[in-house]
Design a protein around this motif. Structure first.
Motif, PDB file in Angstrom:
ATOM      1  N   CYS A 164       1.034 -17.010 113.632  1.00 13.16           N
ATOM      2  CA  CYS A 164       0.447 -18.434 112.768  1.00 13.16           C
ATOM      3  C   CYS A 164       0.314 -17.328 111.736  1.00 13.16           C
ATOM      4  N   TRP A 165      -0.272 -16.174 111.365  1.00 13.77           N
ATOM      5  CA  TRP A 165      -0.262 -15.066 110.364  1.00 13.77           C
ATOM      6  C   TRP A 165       0.219 -14.222 109.326  1.00 13.77           C
ATOM      7  N   LEU A 166       1.743 -14.739 110.461  1.00 15.78           N
ATOM      8  CA  LEU A 166       3.281 -13.784 110.224  1.00 15.78           C
ATOM      9  C   LEU A 166       3.674 -14.095 109.061  1.00 15.78           C
ATOM     10  N   PRO A 167       3.533 -15.782 109.050  1.00 18.21           N
ATOM     11  CA  PRO A 167       5.070 -15.931 107.715  1.00 18.21           C
ATOM     12  C   PRO A 167       4.096 -15.149 106.255  1.00 18.21           C
ATOM     13  N   LYS A 172       2.944 -11.847 101.545  1.00 16.74           N
ATOM     14  CA  LYS A 172       2.730 -11.196 100.824  1.00 16.74           C
ATOM     15  C   LYS A 172       3.071  -9.719 100.282  1.00 16.74           C
ATOM     16  N   LYS A 173       3.631  -9.429 101.252  1.00 15.18           N
ATOM     17  CA  LYS A 173       4.777  -8.085 101.567  1.00 15.18           C
ATOM     18  C   LYS A 173       6.458  -8.437 100.510  1.00 15.18           C
ATOM     19  N   ASP A 174       6.347  -9.468 100.212  1.00 14.20           N
ATOM     20  CA  ASP A 174       7.832 -10.321  99.490  1.00 14.20           C
ATOM     21  C   ASP A 174       8.867  -9.368 101.148  1.00 14.20           C
ATOM     22  N   VAL A 175       8.754 -10.373 101.563  1.00 10.55           N
ATOM     23  CA  VAL A 175       9.863  -9.469 102.869  1.00 10.55           C
ATOM     24  C   VAL A 175      10.158 -11.752 102.992  1.00 10.55           C
ATOM     25  N   PRO A 176      11.775 -11.603 103.267  1.00  9.58           N
ATOM     26  CA  PRO A 176      11.782 -13.098 103.360  1.00  9.58           C
ATOM     27  C   PRO A 176      11.517 -13.272 104.723  1.00  9.58           C
ATOM     28  N   TYR A 177      11.374 -14.325 105.290  1.00 10.07           N
ATOM     29  CA  TYR A 177      11.447 -14.623 106.372  1.00 10.07           C
ATOM     30  C   TYR A 177      11.804 -17.346 106.701  1.00 10.07           C
ATOM     31  N   CYS A 178      12.132 -16.768 108.429  1.00 11.11           N
ATOM     32  CA  CYS A 178      12.722 -17.923 108.701  1.00 11.11           C
ATOM     33  C   CYS A 178      12.250 -18.382 109.266  1.00 11.11           C
ATOM     34  N   ASP A 207      28.708  -7.281 105.832  1.00  9.71           N
ATOM     35  CA  ASP A 207      27.623  -8.133 106.224  1.00  9.71           C
ATOM     36  C   ASP A 207      26.545  -8.678 105.416  1.00  9.71           C
ATOM     37  N   GLN A 208      27.203  -7.568 104.486  1.00  5.61           N
ATOM     38  CA  GLN A 208      25.722  -7.184 102.935  1.00  5.61           C
ATOM     39  C   GLN A 208      25.817  -8.402 101.977  1.00  5.61           C
ATOM     40  N   LYS A 209      26.348  -9.518 101.896  1.00  3.08           N
ATOM     41  CA  LYS A 209      26.508 -10.027 101.418  1.00  3.08           C
ATOM     42  C   LYS A 209      25.866 -11.801 101.967  1.00  3.08           C
ATOM     43  N   GLU A 210      26.414 -11.820 102.972  1.00  2.00           N
ATOM     44  CA  GLU A 210      25.732 -12.468 104.078  1.00  2.00           C
ATOM     45  C   GLU A 210      24.433 -13.094 104.183  1.00  2.00           C
ATOM     46  N   LEU A 211      23.885 -11.050 104.275  1.00  2.00           N
ATOM     47  CA  LEU A 211      22.236 -11.473 104.801  1.00  2.00           C
ATOM     48  C   LEU A 211      21.815 -11.672 102.973  1.00  2.00           C
ATOM     49  N   GLU A 212      21.535 -11.160 101.494  1.00  2.00           N
ATOM     50  CA  GLU A 212      21.286 -11.341 100.620  1.00  2.00           C
ATOM     51  C   GLU A 212      21.510 -13.591 100.341  1.00  2.00           C
ATOM     52  N   THR A 213      22.803 -13.720 100.696  1.00  2.00           N
ATOM     53  CA  THR A 213      22.296 -15.119 100.856  1.00  2.00           C
ATOM     54  C   THR A 213      21.292 -15.775 101.189  1.00  2.00           C
ATOM     55  N   LEU A 214      21.525 -15.540 102.501  1.00  2.00           N
ATOM     56  CA  LEU A 214      20.335 -15.606 103.553  1.00  2.00           C
ATOM     57  C   LEU A 214      19.177 -15.955 102.499  1.00  2.00           C
ATOM     58  N   SER A 215      18.871 -14.562 102.456  1.00  2.00           N
ATOM     59  CA  SER A 215      17.814 -14.188 101.912  1.00  2.00           C
ATOM     60  C   SER A 215      16.965 -14.588 100.819  1.00  2.00           C
ATOM     61  N   THR A 216      17.549 -14.721  99.988  1.00  2.00           N
ATOM     62  CA  THR A 216      17.969 -16.074  98.932  1.00  2.00           C
ATOM     63  C   THR A 216      17.320 -17.463  98.828  1.00  2.00           C
ATOM     64  N   ASN A 217      18.449 -17.685 100.145  1.00  2.00           N
ATOM     65  CA  ASN A 217      17.297 -19.224 100.553  1.00  2.00           C
ATOM     66  C   ASN A 217      16.438 -19.299 101.539  1.00  2.00           C
ATOM     67  N   PHE A 218      16.254 -18.691 101.472  1.00  2.00           N
ATOM     68  CA  PHE A 218      14.961 -18.829 102.552  1.00  2.00           C
ATOM     69  C   PHE A 218      13.653 -17.948 102.154  1.00  2.00           C
ATOM     70  N   ALA A 220      13.390 -19.319  98.828  1.00  2.00           N
ATOM     71  CA  ALA A 220      13.225 -20.836  98.238  1.00  2.00           C
ATOM     72  C   ALA A 220      12.743 -21.630  99.387  1.00  2.00           C
ATOM     73  N   GLN A 221      13.404 -21.823 100.789  1.00  2.00           N
ATOM     74  CA  GLN A 221      13.024 -22.436 101.674  1.00  2.00           C
ATOM     75  C   GLN A 221      11.339 -22.357 102.159  1.00  2.00           C
ATOM     76  N   PHE A 222      11.319 -21.206 102.014  1.00  2.00           N
ATOM     77  CA  PHE A 222       9.368 -20.382 103.179  1.00  2.00           C
ATOM     78  C   PHE A 222       8.868 -20.401 101.588  1.00  2.00           C
ATOM     79  N   ASN A 223       9.077 -18.771 101.384  1.00  2.00           N
ATOM     80  CA  ASN A 223       8.209 -17.963 100.836  1.00  2.00           C
ATOM     81  C   ASN A 223       7.561 -18.869  99.685  1.00  2.00           C
ATOM     82  N   ASP A 224       8.283 -18.936  98.569  1.00  2.00           N
ATOM     83  CA  ASP A 224       7.900 -19.708  97.746  1.00  2.00           C
ATOM     84  C   ASP A 224       7.806 -21.273  97.704  1.00  2.00           C
ATOM     85  N   ASN A 225       7.538 -21.620  98.873  1.00  2.00           N
ATOM     86  CA  ASN A 225       7.734 -23.176  98.784  1.00  2.00           C
ATOM     87  C   ASN A 225       6.225 -23.511  99.214  1.00  2.00           C
ATOM     88  N   ALA A 226       6.097 -24.132  98.443  1.00  2.00           N
ATOM     89  CA  ALA A 226       4.391 -24.176  98.495  1.00  2.00           C
ATOM     90  C   ALA A 226       4.057 -25.146  98.862  1.00  2.00           C
TER      91      ALA A 226
END
Length: 265
Positions: A164-167, A172-178, A207-218, A220-226
């Motif tokens: 529960c603390w991992l998100p 904090k470390k600005d790592v995309p997660y989902c 696969d670099q482009k696909e990873l970047e797309t997923l990271s950007t989406n996640f 917005a959806q998780f890291n920056d979503n208050a």
């Protein structure tokens, strides 16, 4: 007078009414009504689901499900109910599957080949493959060192306190997660029964482009979503309690309306 009433008056039959024809009985097919009383015919199959004494583990998981609906769930735990959808999950799993770790046999064969090349004095050609990293301690270290490019966390880890603390750490470390549904699906990626989380540290160029797309989406959806950090869960009462509350509120509204009416008068 009484006799006339008792006899009654015979009414004439309706002129256009169809005359009912008596059904002819077929002697070959005799009606044999069943008797379901004691010692009679075998009882018919009935749906007795509601009367089954279910095993204890079934009762426990049902009670747990109901309890989680009734109790108010704080945002730190409720965030695990807001997992990614089916399409996103399939694209993440497809990407991670390309970087499955080696099986024990494959690793043994690779090390044997390296040893043979060294023994023969040749240049060692085989290098360590790029794979997904798993294990809570390992993933935590990668996030702290900002080596993880994407972290995938399972929604049904038990006990939930493990992750529960991992998100919060990922934010904090600005790592995309989902958050994905099913620890067993993550386990299949790394040849285990179940895994709490996996992390991607490096991918090939295609696969670099696909990873970047997923990271950007996640992000917005998780890291920056208050909203994820603020929304409480649970607090859903049973249907009877909902009706009782509705009646109570209605009674209060009627009472207030009466008071206002009296004040106005």
């Amino acid at each position: 007078m009484g006799k006339a009433a008792k006899g009654g008056k015979k009414l004439p039959s309706a002129p256009l009414a169809e005359k009912r024809k008596a059904a002819k009985k077929n002697p070959l097919f005799e009606k044999a009504p069943r008797n379901f009383r004691l010692g009679g015919d075998i009882q018919p199959k009935r749906d007795l689901t509601r009367f089954v004494k279910w095993p204890k583990y079934v009762r426990l998981q049902r009670m747990k499900r109901v309890m989680l609906m009734r109790l108010k769930v704080p945002p730190a735990i409720n965030q695990f109910n807001m997992a990614i959808d089916k399409n996103q999950a399939s694209s993440v799993l497809r990407l991670c599957k390309k970087y499955q770790p080696e099986t024990k046999e494959a690793k043994k064969a690779r090390l044997m080949e390296m040893a043979q090349q060294k023994k023969d004095g040749q240049e060692v050609k085989s290098k360590k493959p790029q794979v997904v990293k798993y294990g809570l301690n390992h993933v935590t270290t990668l996030v702290e060192n900002k080596q993880a490019k994407l972290v995938v966390i399972a929604h049904d880890v038990d006990p939930i306190e493990l992750v529960c603390w991992l998100p919060a750490l990922c934010r904090k470390k600005d790592v995309p997660y989902c958050i994905i549904k099913g620890k067993s699906r993550l386990g299949q990626l790394v040849h285990k029964k179940a895994v709490s989380c996996v992390a991607l540290t490096a991918v090939s160029k295609e696969d670099q482009k696909e990873l970047e797309t997923l990271s950007t989406n996640f992000k917005a959806q998780f890291n920056d979503n208050a909203e994820v950090r603020r929304r409480w869960g649970g607090g859903i009462m049973g249907i009877k309690s909902q009706h009782v509350t509705a009646r109570r509120e209605k009674a209060i509204q009627i009472e207030q309306a009466k008071k206002l009416g009296l004040q106005i008068a």
